[in-house]
Design an enzyme around this catalytic site. Structure first.
Site, PDB file in Angstrom:
ATOM      1  N   HIS A   1       0.859  -1.197   0.000  1.00  0.00           N
ATOM      2  CA  HIS A   1       0.000   0.000   0.000  1.00  0.00           C
ATOM      3  C   HIS A   1       0.891   1.241   0.000  1.00  0.00           C
ATOM      4  CE1 HIS A   1      -3.280   2.631   0.443  1.00  0.00           C
ATOM      5  NE2 HIS A   1      -3.971   2.023   1.394  1.00  0.00           N
TER       6      HIS A   1
ATOM      7  N   HIS B   1      -2.642   6.978  -0.895  1.00  0.00           N
ATOM      8  CA  HIS B   1      -3.644   7.575   0.000  1.00  0.00           C
ATOM      9  C   HIS B   1      -3.134   8.200   1.288  1.00  0.00           C
ATOM     10  CE1 HIS B   1      -6.741   4.806  -2.155  1.00  0.00           C
ATOM     11  NE2 HIS B   1      -6.420   5.877  -2.847  1.00  0.00           N
TER      12      HIS B   1
ATOM     13  N   TYR C   1      -0.769   7.327   3.416  1.00  0.00           N
ATOM     14  CA  TYR C   1      -0.243   6.511   4.513  1.00  0.00           C
ATOM     15  C   TYR C   1       1.300   6.519   4.486  1.00  0.00           C
ATOM     16  CZ  TYR C   1      -5.122   5.445   4.943  1.00  0.00           C
ATOM     17  OH  TYR C   1      -6.475   5.590   5.105  1.00  0.00           O
TER      18      TYR C   1
HETATM   19  C1  FMN Z   1     -15.168   1.707   2.003  1.00  0.00           C
HETATM   20  C2  FMN Z   1     -13.872   1.960   1.300  1.00  0.00           C
HETATM   21  C3  FMN Z   1     -12.715   1.403   1.804  1.00  0.00           C
HETATM   22  C4  FMN Z   1     -11.500   1.572   1.130  1.00  0.00           C
HETATM   23  N1  FMN Z   1     -10.374   0.961   1.607  1.00  0.00           N
HETATM   24  C5  FMN Z   1      -9.218   1.005   0.905  1.00  0.00           C
HETATM   25  C6  FMN Z   1      -8.096   0.239   1.307  1.00  0.00           C
HETATM   26  O1  FMN Z   1      -8.135  -0.515   2.292  1.00  0.00           O
HETATM   27  N2  FMN Z   1      -6.971   0.355   0.574  1.00  0.00           N
HETATM   28  C7  FMN Z   1      -6.892   1.163  -0.537  1.00  0.00           C
HETATM   29  O2  FMN Z   1      -5.831   1.228  -1.173  1.00  0.00           O
HETATM   30  N3  FMN Z   1      -7.965   1.860  -0.955  1.00  0.00           N
HETATM   31  C8  FMN Z   1      -9.117   1.777  -0.281  1.00  0.00           C
HETATM   32  N4  FMN Z   1     -10.221   2.440  -0.749  1.00  0.00           N
HETATM   33  C9  FMN Z   1     -10.185   3.070  -2.082  1.00  0.00           C
HETATM   34  C10 FMN Z   1     -10.715   2.072  -3.122  1.00  0.00           C
HETATM   35  O3  FMN Z   1      -9.852   0.960  -3.262  1.00  0.00           O
HETATM   36  C11 FMN Z   1     -10.883   2.736  -4.507  1.00  0.00           C
HETATM   37  O4  FMN Z   1      -9.644   3.191  -4.973  1.00  0.00           O
HETATM   38  C12 FMN Z   1     -11.866   3.894  -4.444  1.00  0.00           C
HETATM   39  O5  FMN Z   1     -13.085   3.484  -3.830  1.00  0.00           O
HETATM   40  C13 FMN Z   1     -12.178   4.466  -5.823  1.00  0.00           C
HETATM   41  O6  FMN Z   1     -12.695   3.453  -6.668  1.00  0.00           O
HETATM   42  P1  FMN Z   1     -14.288   3.341  -6.982  1.00  0.00           P
HETATM   43  O7  FMN Z   1     -14.681   4.644  -7.609  1.00  0.00           O
HETATM   44  O8  FMN Z   1     -14.372   2.164  -7.913  1.00  0.00           O
HETATM   45  O9  FMN Z   1     -14.980   3.116  -5.672  1.00  0.00           O
HETATM   46  C14 FMN Z   1     -11.440   2.331  -0.064  1.00  0.00           C
HETATM   47  C15 FMN Z   1     -12.621   2.923  -0.541  1.00  0.00           C
HETATM   48  C16 FMN Z   1     -13.814   2.736   0.105  1.00  0.00           C
HETATM   49  C17 FMN Z   1     -15.072   3.337  -0.479  1.00  0.00           C
END
Ligand code: FMN
Length: 368
Positions: free
Chosen positions: A179, A182, A184
């Protein structure tokens, strides 16, 4: 299958040694239902609902050590108990023919003392903290002032990632996704809005990328480059973490990762832009995609149409879906049939219930 020929997202793809039957990836999604940082049996159903034969799933961000934590009830992979708890979840995905990667994670300063052993300060690249952030449910998350890691402590954190990768393989995962997105810990080193160090881990782009690349290198040495991916979000600004030159950062990382021969890079798109009433992908990852020699995964705001479009254009190899997959366990089937999608409920994204908002989103079979 006639439909599969017509739908670019449903064409097969060989990712290293993995034969994927389609291009729709489950994005990593934190769900905060791993009580006490231990994966729970309810995750068996959750992940197996989202498994297809030959589909790639990336597990939710999984903390590499007790100092890596920043949220309640996120799973870990540093103890024997956690490794054992992952095993039946991974087995369920494999029993249905899925390919399963574990996202390994250190939150750095996105934490507070209540999550840290002995109430100590969270570790980061810097000693500058993050102001409180209002969450989507109106609650305010507070972050503690971090402690800038000493240069000589960094190898220990690198080693935590190495060991987490080893544990992931022991738990049965096919590989790991580091990871690096975002806001981190890895980004706290990479991005110049956060990293204010004066040692060899700060200053120049090469210095800022040193720690993430050391992590990648250690993980590659431990489990093999053919089982390692990394997630990056050079354009994002989450948690006050942004860079003055995201293109240069992304390029430097993919060029360096080419040298390690890693399996994939998973890039998060810049924040969505709405044109003509719908989201349009601005194609800002093109240069990085061209520069990277392995598999390229794009994520962030995709729907069926946009996913098929970028696939046809050769903009990416695979597309990861987050919220649509969260709410539609049978997303590939729905894309195949062009069926309507369930809407996601953001208020249950991170609640603790083992069923509601987790495993109770209906599939087409159950609504028929
Ligand atoms: C509930 C939730 C939890 C997420 N947890 C993570 C995570 O654990 N690791 C990560 O890299 N991104 C995380 N994300 C980001 C998603 O992996 C993704 O990049 C983001 O939702 C945008 O894609 P989408 O438009 O298809 O939802 C999270 C997003 C949401 C909505």
């Amino acid at each position: 299958m006639a439909a599969a020929v017509e739908i670019p997202l449903l064409t097969p793809y060989k990712m290293g040694k993995f034969n994927l039957s389609h291009r729709i990836v489950l994005a990593p999604l934190t769900r905060q239902r791993s009580y006490g940082n231990v994966p729970q049996p309810h995750a068996i159903l959750y992940y197996s609902q989202r498994t297809t034969k030959g589909g790639l799933l990336i597990a939710e961000a999984t903390v590499v050590s007790d100092t890596a934590r920043g949220y309640r009830d996120t799973p870990g992979i540093w103890t024997k108990e956690q490794v054992e708890a992952w095993k039946p979840i991974v087995k369920a995905v494999h029993d249905k023919g899925g390919v399963f990667f574990c996202q390994i994670w250190h939150g750095g300063r996105v934490s507070n003392t209540s999550f840290q052993p002995n109430g100590q300060a969270p570790v980061s690249s810097t000693d500058r903290g993050i102001p409180p952030q209002t969450q989507h449910d109106g609650t305010v998350a507070e972050y503690s002032t971090p402690r800038r890691s000493r240069t000589e402590e960094i190898p220990q954190i690198v080693d935590d990632f190495r060991l987490a990768a080893r544990h992931a393989i022991e738990a049965g995962f096919d590989g790991v996704e580091i990871h690096g997105a975002h806001g981190y810990l890895l980004e706290q080193f990479m991005k110049d809005s956060v990293n204010d160090r004066t040692d060899e881990y700060g200053g120049s782009l090469a210095n800022r990328c040193r720690f993430p690349l050391e992590v990648a290198s250690a993980v590659v040495d431990e489990i093999g480059a053919d089982r390692v991916g990394i997630r990056l979000s050079p354009f994002a600004d989450y948690m006050e973490s942004f860079d003055s030159d995201p293109e240069a950062l992304g390029h430097y990382m993919v060029e360096s990762l080419n040298g390690l021969g890693i399996l994939y890079v998973h890039m998060v798109e810049p924040r969505m832009s709405i044109v003509d009433g719908r989201r349009q992908i601005p194609h800002r990852l093109s240069g990085m995609r061209k520069a990277f020699k392995g598999t390229f995964i794009a994520a962030g705001g995709y729907d069926r149409e946009e996913g098929n479009k970028v696939m046809e254009e050769g903009y990416t190899d695979l597309v990861a879906y987050g919220r649509p997959f969260l709410a539609n366990p049978d997303l590939p089937k729905r894309f195949e049939l062009n069926a309507p999608l369930n809407k996601y409920d953001r208020f249950t994204f991170y609640t603790s219930d083992p069923v509601v908002g987790y495993t109770d989103y209906p599939s087409l079979d159950s609504t028929a």
